[in-house]
Design a protein around this motif. Structure first.
Motif, PDB file in Angstrom:
ATOM      1  N   SER A  15      74.000  64.236  83.242  1.00 29.53           N
ATOM      2  CA  SER A  15      73.566  65.584  83.516  1.00 29.53           C
ATOM      3  C   SER A  15      72.079  65.685  83.258  1.00 29.53           C
ATOM      4  N   VAL A  16      71.378  66.340  84.161  1.00 30.60           N
ATOM      5  CA  VAL A  16      69.949  66.528  83.979  1.00 30.60           C
ATOM      6  C   VAL A  16      69.690  67.386  82.745  1.00 30.60           C
ATOM      7  N   ASP A  17      70.678  68.186  82.357  1.00 33.51           N
ATOM      8  CA  ASP A  17      70.517  69.086  81.219  1.00 33.51           C
ATOM      9  C   ASP A  17      70.848  68.431  79.884  1.00 33.51           C
ATOM     10  N   ASP A  18      71.288  67.178  79.893  1.00 27.85           N
ATOM     11  CA  ASP A  18      71.687  66.512  78.659  1.00 27.85           C
ATOM     12  C   ASP A  18      70.441  65.975  77.963  1.00 27.85           C
ATOM     13  N   ASN A  19      69.863  66.763  77.075  1.00 22.19           N
ATOM     14  CA  ASN A  19      68.671  66.304  76.376  1.00 22.19           C
ATOM     15  C   ASN A  19      68.923  66.169  74.879  1.00 22.19           C
ATOM     16  N   SER A  20      70.200  65.897  74.491  1.00 19.28           N
ATOM     17  CA  SER A  20      70.487  65.641  73.095  1.00 19.28           C
ATOM     18  C   SER A  20      69.752  64.368  72.699  1.00 19.28           C
ATOM     19  N   ASN A  21      69.297  64.318  71.480  1.00 18.48           N
ATOM     20  CA  ASN A  21      68.521  63.184  70.969  1.00 18.48           C
ATOM     21  C   ASN A  21      67.224  62.974  71.739  1.00 18.48           C
ATOM     22  N   GLY A  22      66.736  63.993  72.426  1.00 13.90           N
ATOM     23  CA  GLY A  22      65.462  63.871  73.122  1.00 13.90           C
ATOM     24  C   GLY A  22      65.499  63.004  74.358  1.00 13.90           C
ATOM     25  N   ILE A  23      66.666  62.753  74.917  1.00 14.15           N
ATOM     26  CA  ILE A  23      66.807  61.913  76.112  1.00 14.15           C
ATOM     27  C   ILE A  23      67.264  62.774  77.284  1.00 14.15           C
ATOM     28  N   ILE A  24      66.618  62.610  78.414  1.00 12.38           N
ATOM     29  CA  ILE A  24      67.026  63.280  79.652  1.00 12.38           C
ATOM     30  C   ILE A  24      67.563  62.229  80.608  1.00 12.38           C
ATOM     31  N   GLN A  25      68.690  62.515  81.237  1.00 13.32           N
ATOM     32  CA  GLN A  25      69.274  61.626  82.231  1.00 13.32           C
ATOM     33  C   GLN A  25      69.058  62.216  83.608  1.00 13.32           C
ATOM     34  N   ASP A  26      68.580  61.402  84.525  1.00 14.52           N
ATOM     35  CA  ASP A  26      68.344  61.830  85.907  1.00 14.52           C
ATOM     36  C   ASP A  26      68.940  60.810  86.858  1.00 14.52           C
ATOM     37  N   LEU A  27      69.365  61.286  88.014  1.00 14.19           N
ATOM     38  CA  LEU A  27      69.715  60.361  89.089  1.00 14.19           C
ATOM     39  C   LEU A  27      68.430  60.021  89.830  1.00 14.19           C
ATOM     40  N   ALA A  28      68.211  58.747  90.077  1.00 12.03           N
ATOM     41  CA  ALA A  28      67.029  58.297  90.803  1.00 12.03           C
ATOM     42  C   ALA A  28      67.422  58.039  92.255  1.00 12.03           C
ATOM     43  N   PRO A  29      66.649  58.523  93.209  1.00 11.93           N
ATOM     44  CA  PRO A  29      66.988  58.330  94.623  1.00 11.93           C
ATOM     45  C   PRO A  29      67.034  56.851  95.011  1.00 11.93           C
ATOM     46  N   ILE A  30      68.103  56.458  95.674  1.00 12.25           N
ATOM     47  CA  ILE A  30      68.237  55.100  96.197  1.00 12.25           C
ATOM     48  C   ILE A  30      67.513  55.064  97.532  1.00 12.25           C
ATOM     49  N   THR A  31      66.624  54.084  97.692  1.00 10.42           N
ATOM     50  CA  THR A  31      65.816  53.993  98.905  1.00 10.42           C
ATOM     51  C   THR A  31      66.381  53.000  99.914  1.00 10.42           C
ATOM     52  N   SER A  32      67.064  51.963  99.449  1.00  4.49           N
ATOM     53  CA  SER A  32      67.689  50.991 100.352  1.00  4.49           C
ATOM     54  C   SER A  32      68.691  50.155  99.571  1.00  4.49           C
ATOM     55  N   VAL A  33      69.577  49.495 100.314  1.00  6.93           N
ATOM     56  CA  VAL A  33      70.594  48.647  99.689  1.00  6.93           C
ATOM     57  C   VAL A  33      70.697  47.334 100.459  1.00  6.93           C
ATOM     58  N   ASN A  60      68.718  57.146  85.451  1.00  2.00           N
ATOM     59  CA  ASN A  60      67.523  56.827  84.669  1.00  2.00           C
ATOM     60  C   ASN A  60      67.486  57.726  83.451  1.00  2.00           C
ATOM     61  N   HIS A  61      66.884  57.215  82.371  1.00  4.86           N
ATOM     62  CA  HIS A  61      66.642  57.990  81.154  1.00  4.86           C
ATOM     63  C   HIS A  61      65.150  58.175  80.986  1.00  4.86           C
ATOM     64  N   SER A  62      64.790  59.259  80.340  1.00  3.98           N
ATOM     65  CA  SER A  62      63.420  59.431  79.867  1.00  3.98           C
ATOM     66  C   SER A  62      63.484  60.251  78.594  1.00  3.98           C
ATOM     67  N   LYS A  63      62.504  60.062  77.736  1.00  7.46           N
ATOM     68  CA  LYS A  63      62.461  60.814  76.482  1.00  7.46           C
ATOM     69  C   LYS A  63      61.736  62.132  76.723  1.00  7.46           C
ATOM     70  N   THR A  64      62.276  63.196  76.128  1.00  9.34           N
ATOM     71  CA  THR A  64      61.637  64.505  76.297  1.00  9.34           C
ATOM     72  C   THR A  64      60.262  64.530  75.644  1.00  9.34           C
ATOM     73  N   SER A  65      60.038  63.648  74.689  1.00 10.63           N
ATOM     74  CA  SER A  65      58.748  63.607  74.001  1.00 10.63           C
ATOM     75  C   SER A  65      57.731  62.712  74.716  1.00 10.63           C
ATOM     76  N   SER A  66      58.119  62.088  75.812  1.00 13.48           N
ATOM     77  CA  SER A  66      57.212  61.192  76.537  1.00 13.48           C
ATOM     78  C   SER A  66      56.026  61.969  77.090  1.00 13.48           C
ATOM     79  N   SER A  67      54.871  61.386  76.931  1.00  8.97           N
ATOM     80  CA  SER A  67      53.673  61.971  77.515  1.00  8.97           C
ATOM     81  C   SER A  67      52.923  60.855  78.225  1.00  8.97           C
ATOM     82  N   ASN A  68      51.929  61.212  78.968  1.00  6.55           N
ATOM     83  CA  ASN A  68      51.140  60.218  79.674  1.00  6.55           C
ATOM     84  C   ASN A  68      51.967  59.514  80.754  1.00  6.55           C
ATOM     85  N   CYS A  69      52.905  60.213  81.362  1.00  8.88           N
ATOM     86  CA  CYS A  69      53.747  59.645  82.414  1.00  8.88           C
ATOM     87  C   CYS A  69      53.064  59.822  83.768  1.00  8.88           C
TER      88      CYS A  69
END
Length: 140
Positions: free
Chosen positions: A17-35, A80-89
């Motif tokens: 879930s994009v809204d799951d930011n427990s422990n400062g982690i956000i989960q996102d689906l990343a677009p698939i470009t080819s297979v 994909n995961h990313s930290k909510t505290s990430s900066s300089n992305c």
């Protein structure tokens, strides 16, 4: 996209879930470009599929695959995961990555693979769709 996992996936995940930011982690689906997927399968064999995707930013990293199977239809998303505290992305540069999926053919007719490639302007999910026929081992 439904959020359930099947046993043959290479990674076991919890629901995403994009809204799951427990422990400062956000989960996102990343677009698939080819297979990279075979044009046909042989029953009871296993295959390695290449999946190319685009990370939302340089702070996102691969967390696994979200896979749902219903009958002969297999829907796949890259998580994909990313930290909510990430900066300089950075949201530019080479954000393309590749992962793979080992798939074991269990059916005798065909599969329809739906690879999540993002949402359209109406917010509806869009997919790369591949229908792969299955041949019997003695039909080789």
């Amino acid at each position: 996209m439904k959020k359930s996992i099947i046993i043959f996936s290479i990674v076991i995940l919890q629901g995403c879930s994009v809204d799951d930011n427990s422990n400062g982690i956000i989960q996102d689906l990343a677009p698939i470009t080819s297979v990279n997927i075979p044009t046909s399968f042989i029953a009871s064999k296993s295959y390695e599929m290449g999946i190319n995707y685009e990370r939302p930013s340089s702070c996102h990293y691969f967390a696994g695959l979200d896979i749902t199977q219903k009958n002969n239809e297999v829907t796949i998303g890259v998580v994909n995961h990313s930290k909510t505290s990430s900066s300089n992305c950075s949201k530019s540069g080479d954000l393309s990555k590749t992962t793979s999926l080992k798939f074991v053919v269990e059916r005798n007719d065909f599969y329809i693979f739906r690879f999540w490639k993002g949402e359209n302007s109406l917010g509806e999910d869009e997919f790369i769709i591949k229908q792969i026929p299955v041949a019997q081992p003695d039909d080789e």
